[in-house]
Design an enzyme around this catalytic site. Structure first.
Site, mmCIF file in Angstrom:
data_model
loop_
_atom_site.group_PDB
_atom_site.id
_atom_site.type_symbol
_atom_site.label_atom_id
_atom_site.label_comp_id
_atom_site.label_asym_id
_atom_site.label_seq_id
_atom_site.Cartn_x
_atom_site.Cartn_y
_atom_site.Cartn_z
ATOM 1 C CB SER A 9 -0.918 0.209 1.243
ATOM 2 O OG SER A 9 -1.351 1.186 1.343
ATOM 3 C CG HIS A 53 -3.860 -1.949 -1.699
ATOM 4 N ND1 HIS A 53 -4.911 -2.503 -2.057
ATOM 5 C CD2 HIS A 53 -4.081 -0.860 -0.637
ATOM 6 C CE1 HIS A 53 -6.114 -2.422 -1.390
ATOM 7 N NE2 HIS A 53 -5.589 -1.382 -0.283
ATOM 8 C CG ASP A 108 -4.998 2.134 1.035
ATOM 9 O OD1 ASP A 108 -5.902 1.316 0.607
ATOM 10 O OD2 ASP A 108 -3.929 1.597 1.468
ATOM 11 C CG MET A 119 -8.449 6.632 2.637
ATOM 12 S SD MET A 119 -7.551 6.632 4.321
ATOM 13 C CE MET A 119 -6.921 5.220 4.051
ATOM 14 C CG HIS A 131 -9.176 -0.240 -0.722
ATOM 15 N ND1 HIS A 131 -8.553 -0.498 0.766
ATOM 16 C CD2 HIS A 131 -10.741 -0.452 -0.163
ATOM 17 C CE1 HIS A 131 -9.523 -0.719 1.791
ATOM 18 N NE2 HIS A 131 -10.499 -0.450 1.015
ATOM 19 C CG MET A 170 -11.305 2.714 2.202
ATOM 20 S SD MET A 170 -9.644 2.444 2.906
ATOM 21 C CE MET A 170 -8.551 2.768 1.643
ATOM 22 C CG MET A 194 -11.397 -3.529 4.954
ATOM 23 S SD MET A 194 -10.258 -3.174 4.104
ATOM 24 C CE MET A 194 -9.304 -2.063 5.315
ATOM 25 C CG PHE A 201 -5.623 6.271 10.418
ATOM 26 C CD1 PHE A 201 -5.520 7.625 9.861
ATOM 27 C CD2 PHE A 201 -6.982 6.066 10.805
ATOM 28 C CE1 PHE A 201 -5.967 8.806 10.216
ATOM 29 C CE2 PHE A 201 -7.819 7.357 10.962
ATOM 30 C CZ PHE A 201 -7.428 8.497 10.630
ATOM 31 N N GLY A 225 -0.717 1.204 9.704
ATOM 32 C CA GLY A 225 -0.017 0.879 10.890
ATOM 33 C C GLY A 225 -0.854 0.675 12.330
ATOM 34 C CG ASP A 259 -6.043 -3.190 3.106
ATOM 35 O OD1 ASP A 259 -4.931 -3.115 3.735
ATOM 36 O OD2 ASP A 259 -6.657 -2.509 2.229
ATOM 37 C CB SER A 305 3.635 -0.314 8.646
ATOM 38 O OG SER A 305 2.091 -0.418 8.730
HETATM 39 C C1 DX5 Z 1 -6.350 0.878 5.810
HETATM 40 C C2 DX5 Z 1 -5.815 0.621 4.228
HETATM 41 C C3 DX5 Z 1 -4.489 -0.228 4.168
HETATM 42 C C4 DX5 Z 1 -3.438 0.401 4.813
HETATM 43 C C5 DX5 Z 1 -2.368 -1.199 5.335
HETATM 44 O O1 DX5 Z 1 -7.370 1.814 5.484
HETATM 45 O O2 DX5 Z 1 -6.933 0.190 3.528
HETATM 46 O O3 DX5 Z 1 -4.331 -0.369 2.696
HETATM 47 O O4 DX5 Z 1 -2.587 1.054 4.273
HETATM 48 O O5 DX5 Z 1 -1.672 -0.470 6.226
HETATM 49 P P1 DX5 Z 1 -0.866 -1.396 7.037
HETATM 50 O O6 DX5 Z 1 -0.319 -2.549 6.419
HETATM 51 O O7 DX5 Z 1 0.356 -0.600 7.679
HETATM 52 O O8 DX5 Z 1 -1.968 -1.963 8.129
HETATM 53 ZN ZN ZN Z 2 -6.450 -0.551 1.420
#
Ligand code: DX5
Ligand code: ZN
Length: 229
Positions: A12, A37, A39, A41, A70, A72, A141, A147, A149, A177, A200
């Protein structure tokens, strides 16, 4: 891209250097990433803001593998065409983002891109039952979206197992994910996930100046997952 259930690592870029996306994408791909990937948002469906269609369009020429977008965001439908035109290979929308996920999946497929459906941690596996003849991927999920981490939510492992049973021999990927690392990748791989998103756990310790660390991280996650199969 022909269908296969082998383990795919999808870093990601939410965990990349935001001033340097082109080089970061090139670095993770050179170091073994299978998919990229992205993300998206909106500060409404999730409490964070990231990439609009012009940003995704700017990533596109750097991605040589597969751009997995992805979303969101809510509403989703008004933005599907823009993210498809920005160059997404697959668009994944959340079942919780609106009342008409079936229509949303139809709209994604109408753009000629692959379609994924995402489930938040509290949404049961059964919610995808009547979508299985139209989707290319189910995203489970294992954190609440918003977020990178965060800590892996273990109930997702059982959900992956249920989704895997429901899928049978249909050509549908299962993606996980959130909180995927060398400790949690084996759990979800054994349960039936084939596409592992990691933010991360891929980017930690590395940079475009030390990209070999990305490679070590990717290989470690892949090896841990494959060892569980
Ligand atoms: C969360 C995202 C993920 C996230 C994964 O809302 O969809 O893709 O960045 O990050 P880690 O691998 O750090 O949990
Ligand atoms: Zn994601």
């Amino acid at each position: 891209m022909s269908f296969d259930r082998s383990i795919k690592i999808a870093p990601s870029i939410l965990s990349a250097d935001f001033a340097n996306f082109g080089q970061e994408i090139q670095a993770i791909e050179a170091q073994g990433a299978d998919w990229v990937h992205v993300d998206v948002m909106d500060g409404h469906f999730v409490p964070n803001l990231t990439f609009g269609p012009p940003a995704v369009k700017a990533f596109r020429p750097h991605v040589k593998t597969f751009m997995d977008v992805h979303l969101m965001i809510a509403p989703v439908d008004p933005y599907i065409e823009a993210y498809a035109e920005a160059g997404a290979d697959m668009i994944t929308a959340h079942i919780e983002a609106g009342p008409h996920i079936h229509r949303t999946i139809q709209a994604i497929k109408a753009q000629g891109v692959k379609a994924g459906v995402a489930l938040n941690p509290a949404t049961p596996a059964e919610a995808v039952e009547y979508l299985l003849d139209m989707v290319d991927m189910v995203l489970v999920m294992t954190v609440n979206p918003g977020f990178g981490g965060q800590k892996f939510i273990h109930s997702g492992v059982e959900k992956v197992r249920k989704v895997r049973q429901m899928i049978g021999d249909r050509e549908i990927h299962i993606q996980v994910d959130g909180g995927v690392d060398v400790n949690t990748a084996p759990l979800v791989a054994a349960a039936g996930a084939d596409s592992l998103v990691a933010g991360s756990a891929v980017f930690k310790g590395g940079s475009v100046h030390a990209p070999e660390v990305y490679g070590e991280n990717i290989r470690a996650i892949r090896a841990a997952a494959n060892a569980a199969l």
